[in-house]
Design a protein around this motif. Structure first.
Motif: not given
Lengths: 115, 110
Positions: A99-115
């Motif tokens: 579509s004409y406005t198929d731009t993706q908008y992102f969230g701020p991100g989640t930095r996941l650390t698995v110990l």
């Protein structure tokens, strides 16, 4: 303005734990996406959804599942977290592809650390 | 196969210099987006270009979409340290999913 929010900015979990990452968008977008981003590998698509209760596998779905019960919310689930799932997780939303406005908008991100 | 290629991969310049980064593909895109991402943050949309040959300006940033809608460029005039970041181009080739370039990491030194 489009707003995409993610439930946590930073998360630390232990190997074997079940992890939920939630994403909410306020633009009534049909499409929602989950990516992970790692140094040298760029953004890699895990899962996406074109509509409520619909989901499609991306490039690296192994070890992940998703849920989309409402249009504005898309959850990423790590059934049993492993250390190789330590990463930056990014959620995005968009209007229908092509579509004409198929731009993706992102969230701020989640930095996941698995110990 | 990388549908979108970006060059250069890394760029380090002094404050006040001009620069251009490129995004190229062999596929046609209905639109292309440029994002800037800072460490620990999600990509922030800078611009969407949709018409072949289109030029868009955002303060000191000039974006151009190729006539054939297969490539795009981003030109920054008089770069500032605040321009430092990872510049990503992305697009949807027809009705397929989004694809992203690997990014250009820009460092502007004061």
């Amino acid at each position: 303005d489009v707003k995409v929010t993610q439930s946590s900015r930073y998360l630390v979990k232990r190997t074997g734990e079940k992890v939920f990452l939630e994403c909410v968008q306020d633009m009534d977008h049909e499409n929602m996406f989950w990516y992970r981003q790692d140094p040298g590998l760029g953004l890699r698509l895990i899962y996406f959804s074109y509509d409520v209760k619909m989901k499609e596998k991306g490039d690296i779905p192994e070890g992940y599942s998703v849920s989309r019960e409402k249009k504005e919310r898309f959850s990423l689930i790590l059934e049993s977290a492993s250390t190789n799932q330590t990463s930056m997780y990014l959620c995005a939303s968009s209007a229908p592809l092509g579509s004409y406005t198929d731009t993706q908008y992102f969230g701020p991100g989640t930095r996941l650390t698995v110990l | 196969t990388q549908l979108l290629e970006q060059s250069p991969q890394f760029l380090s310049i002094q404050e006040g210099e001009n620069l251009t980064v490129y995004c190229n593909s062999s596929s046609v895109f209905s639109s292309l987006q440029w994002y800037r991402q800072e460490p620990g943050e999600g990509p922030v949309l800078l611009v969407t270009v949709v018409t072949g040959g289109e030029v868009k300006k955002l303060k000191r940033l000039t974006f151009q979409f190729g006539d054939a809608r297969k490539d795009s460029s981003l030109h920054i005039t008089a770069a500032q340290p605040g321009d430092t970041g990872l510049y990503l181009c992305a697009g949807s080739p027809g009705s397929q999913n989004f694809v992203f370039g690997p990014g250009t990491r820009l460092s502007v030194l004061p």
